[in-house]
Design an enzyme around this catalytic site. Structure first.
Site, PDB file in Angstrom:
ATOM      1  N   ASN A   1       0.843  -1.197   0.000  1.00  0.00           N
ATOM      2  CA  ASN A   1       0.000   0.000   0.000  1.00  0.00           C
ATOM      3  C   ASN A   1       0.876   1.243   0.000  1.00  0.00           C
ATOM      4  O   ASN A   1       1.989   1.245   0.525  1.00  0.00           O
ATOM      5  CB  ASN A   1      -0.958  -0.003   1.195  1.00  0.00           C
ATOM      6  CG  ASN A   1      -0.389   0.706   2.407  1.00  0.00           C
ATOM      7  OD1 ASN A   1      -0.429   1.939   2.506  1.00  0.00           O
ATOM      8  ND2 ASN A   1       0.177  -0.055   3.342  1.00  0.00           N
TER       9      ASN A   1
ATOM     10  N   PHE B   1      -1.243   8.297   4.378  1.00  0.00           N
ATOM     11  CA  PHE B   1      -1.982   8.974   5.458  1.00  0.00           C
ATOM     12  C   PHE B   1      -3.247   9.670   4.957  1.00  0.00           C
ATOM     13  O   PHE B   1      -3.492  10.846   5.267  1.00  0.00           O
ATOM     14  CB  PHE B   1      -1.098   9.991   6.191  1.00  0.00           C
ATOM     15  CG  PHE B   1      -0.075   9.407   7.121  1.00  0.00           C
ATOM     16  CD1 PHE B   1      -0.096   8.068   7.462  1.00  0.00           C
ATOM     17  CD2 PHE B   1       0.906  10.220   7.683  1.00  0.00           C
ATOM     18  CE1 PHE B   1       0.859   7.539   8.333  1.00  0.00           C
ATOM     19  CE2 PHE B   1       1.854   9.703   8.553  1.00  0.00           C
ATOM     20  CZ  PHE B   1       1.832   8.354   8.876  1.00  0.00           C
TER      21      PHE B   1
ATOM     22  N   SER C   1       5.993   5.043   8.496  1.00  0.00           N
ATOM     23  CA  SER C   1       5.330   4.739   7.231  1.00  0.00           C
ATOM     24  C   SER C   1       6.247   5.162   6.083  1.00  0.00           C
ATOM     25  O   SER C   1       6.811   6.268   6.106  1.00  0.00           O
ATOM     26  CB  SER C   1       4.001   5.484   7.125  1.00  0.00           C
ATOM     27  OG  SER C   1       3.503   5.399   5.805  1.00  0.00           O
TER      28      SER C   1
ATOM     29  N   ASN D   1       5.290   5.897   3.145  1.00  0.00           N
ATOM     30  CA  ASN D   1       4.460   6.501   2.100  1.00  0.00           C
ATOM     31  C   ASN D   1       4.262   8.005   2.228  1.00  0.00           C
ATOM     32  O   ASN D   1       3.498   8.593   1.468  1.00  0.00           O
ATOM     33  CB  ASN D   1       3.099   5.800   2.069  1.00  0.00           C
ATOM     34  CG  ASN D   1       3.246   4.309   1.813  1.00  0.00           C
ATOM     35  OD1 ASN D   1       4.007   3.895   0.942  1.00  0.00           O
ATOM     36  ND2 ASN D   1       2.527   3.509   2.586  1.00  0.00           N
ATOM     37  N   THR D   2       4.937   8.623   3.199  1.00  0.00           N
ATOM     38  CA  THR D   2       4.935  10.081   3.331  1.00  0.00           C
ATOM     39  C   THR D   2       6.380  10.548   3.232  1.00  0.00           C
ATOM     40  O   THR D   2       7.225  10.120   4.033  1.00  0.00           O
ATOM     41  CB  THR D   2       4.330  10.527   4.665  1.00  0.00           C
ATOM     42  OG1 THR D   2       2.946  10.148   4.712  1.00  0.00           O
ATOM     43  CG2 THR D   2       4.429  12.033   4.841  1.00  0.00           C
TER      44      THR D   2
ATOM     45  N   LYS E   1       6.143   3.569  16.845  1.00  0.00           N
ATOM     46  CA  LYS E   1       6.101   2.527  15.818  1.00  0.00           C
ATOM     47  C   LYS E   1       7.292   2.694  14.893  1.00  0.00           C
ATOM     48  O   LYS E   1       7.490   3.764  14.315  1.00  0.00           O
ATOM     49  CB  LYS E   1       4.792   2.614  15.029  1.00  0.00           C
ATOM     50  CG  LYS E   1       4.585   1.439  14.077  1.00  0.00           C
ATOM     51  CD  LYS E   1       3.151   1.383  13.561  1.00  0.00           C
ATOM     52  CE  LYS E   1       2.895   0.112  12.765  1.00  0.00           C
ATOM     53  NZ  LYS E   1       1.482  -0.013  12.363  1.00  0.00           N
TER      54      LYS E   1
ATOM     55  N   ASN F   1       6.390  -1.572  11.305  1.00  0.00           N
ATOM     56  CA  ASN F   1       5.580  -1.068  10.198  1.00  0.00           C
ATOM     57  C   ASN F   1       5.852  -1.913   8.954  1.00  0.00           C
ATOM     58  O   ASN F   1       6.507  -2.954   9.029  1.00  0.00           O
ATOM     59  CB  ASN F   1       5.907   0.407   9.946  1.00  0.00           C
ATOM     60  CG  ASN F   1       4.719   1.203   9.462  1.00  0.00           C
ATOM     61  OD1 ASN F   1       3.975   0.767   8.589  1.00  0.00           O
ATOM     62  ND2 ASN F   1       4.521   2.395  10.013  1.00  0.00           N
TER      63      ASN F   1
END
Length: 397
Positions: free
Chosen positions: A144, A148, A209, A211-212, A249, A280
């Site tokens: 994915n 966010f 994460s 993805n940012t 995390k 994560n």
């Protein structure tokens, strides 16, 4: 004419009966919560839909309580404590499934010991462009790159506050993220602490994460020290007795030096979080991956992450001498996977991808198998199993 009308009537009747029969078949299968029904019939149909649509439908299914409530009481061996929380079992739902706090009631019915919502950003934001979710069916994995996507603090707070009025006992973790446009990252996490302190059982500071853009750099020692000192100071200013524990995390892709730096930072009084969530999603791509979707950019979760996250749990458990609680996440599909993470050093567990692949029955399946493994190994409860194989699972023996 009569013959034609009769034939049309018969066709309509046949269609009606067939539709009702199919509906009854699926309704009974869902009601009975049978894993074979989900694995052989329902989930293959669900997986015909685009992944993000399937995710949305699943969230709505839990929101409207379409899945049956767990009837069987959990084994005493599964009961455990984490801080002041007594959990009926150590299996929780990881953040990323109920991103906006829409389905807490329905999710709490199927047997989780605790639930984590989010990640939640202060202001609503759409996340990355679609498509941004990909199934790796042959690998039992998901990639994915949501980025966010969030309804924002105000909307989620309203839902969680309403839920708390109906049920104040369910353990709900609030996973906090930052808005993409925010330049001073700690400001967004401070806003989250202040906003949700009255309704969150615990907080998660998500800086791992992939993805940012730039988020994972906050795990570097200098950035992490500034962030955590601000967050811990904010939490400690809250009213006595209303100071939720804070988890950090972390990424599974950290180097040994990165891990050492993180442990050094959280050992300092002003940065001392209450626990770690390991881990994560990963940006690594194992050579054994079979699915074509492995080329997609984003965080990989599921079975390929299992050993990587378990080794990191064991490593951190050893380095901290078991003094900091760890929630273990990554590739839990059965009782053996859960048992390994606990014996590596995890105090509690979370799943996500296995729920996507196998549906609600996976929760009962994992708990049953974990209970059987505890009994077979002569272990009185989850706590007695924690960390007993850490050196082996860390690869030290």
């Amino acid at each position: 004419m009569k013959t034609k009308m009769s034939l049309a009537h018969k066709l309509k009747s046949t269609a009606f009966v067939t539709t009702c029969s199919i509906g009854a078949f699926f309704g009974i299968g869902i009601y009975r919560n049978e894993d074979q029904f989900y694995d052989k019939f329902l989930m293959p149909i669900v997986h015909m839909c685009p992944p993000e649509l399937s995710h949305r439908l699943a969230v709505l299914g839990f929101k409207y309580k379409l899945f049956p409530k767990q009837q069987k009481i959990d084994s005493e061996r599964l009961r455990t404590k984490l801080f002041d929380f007594t959990m009926e079992n150590p299996l929780g739902l990881a953040a990323g499934f109920d991103k906006h706090g829409e389905s807490m009631d329905g999710l709490s019915r199927i047997g989780f010991g605790f639930i984590e919502i989010g990640s939640i950003t202060p202001e609503p934001q759409p996340g990355n462009e679609k498509p941004r979710v990909f199934r790796l069916i042959d690998d039992k994995a998901i990639i994915n790159r949501y980025g966010f996507n969030s309804d924002g603090h105000a909307n989620v707070f309203e839902r969680l506050s309403k839920f708390r009025k109906d049920d104040s006992n369910i353990i709900i973790g609030v996973n906090l993220g930052k808005n993409k446009a925010t330049e001073v990252a700690y400001e967004d996490y401070i806003k989250g602490i202040n906003k949700f302190a009255s309704v969150a059982s615990y907080f998660v500071i998500n800086i791992s994460s992939p993805n940012t853009a730039g988020l994972r750099s906050l795990q570097q020692a200098d950035h992490l020290k500034l962030l955590l000192s601000k967050v811990i100071h904010t939490r400690n200013k809250l009213e006595q007795g209303k100071r939720p524990p804070i988890f950090l995390k972390i990424s599974p892709d950290l180097s040994h030096n990165d891990v050492c730096d993180i442990i050094s930072v959280i050992s300092e009084k002003e940065c001392r979080v209450d626990g770690l969530i390991v881990s994560n999603t990963t940006i690594e791509r194992n050579e054994c991956l079979k699915s074509q979707e492995k080329i997609e950019v984003g965080g990989l979760s599921g079975a390929p992450l299992k050993n990587q996250s378990t080794r990191l749990i064991a490593k951190i458990y050893i380095m901290t001498e078991g003094l900091i609680p760890i929630i273990g996440v990554g590739g839990i599909f059965n009782g053996q996977d859960a048992f390994e993470k606990i014996t590596a050093g995890a105090s509690a567990l979370q799943l996500y991808t296995s729920l996507i692949f196998h549906g609600p029955p996976i929760v009962q399946k994992i708990k049953k198998e974990l209970d059987e493994l505890l009994e077979a190994n002569g272990l009185e409860n989850v706590e007695k199993a924690r960390g007993i194989q850490a050196h082996i699972l860390a690869g030290e023996k």
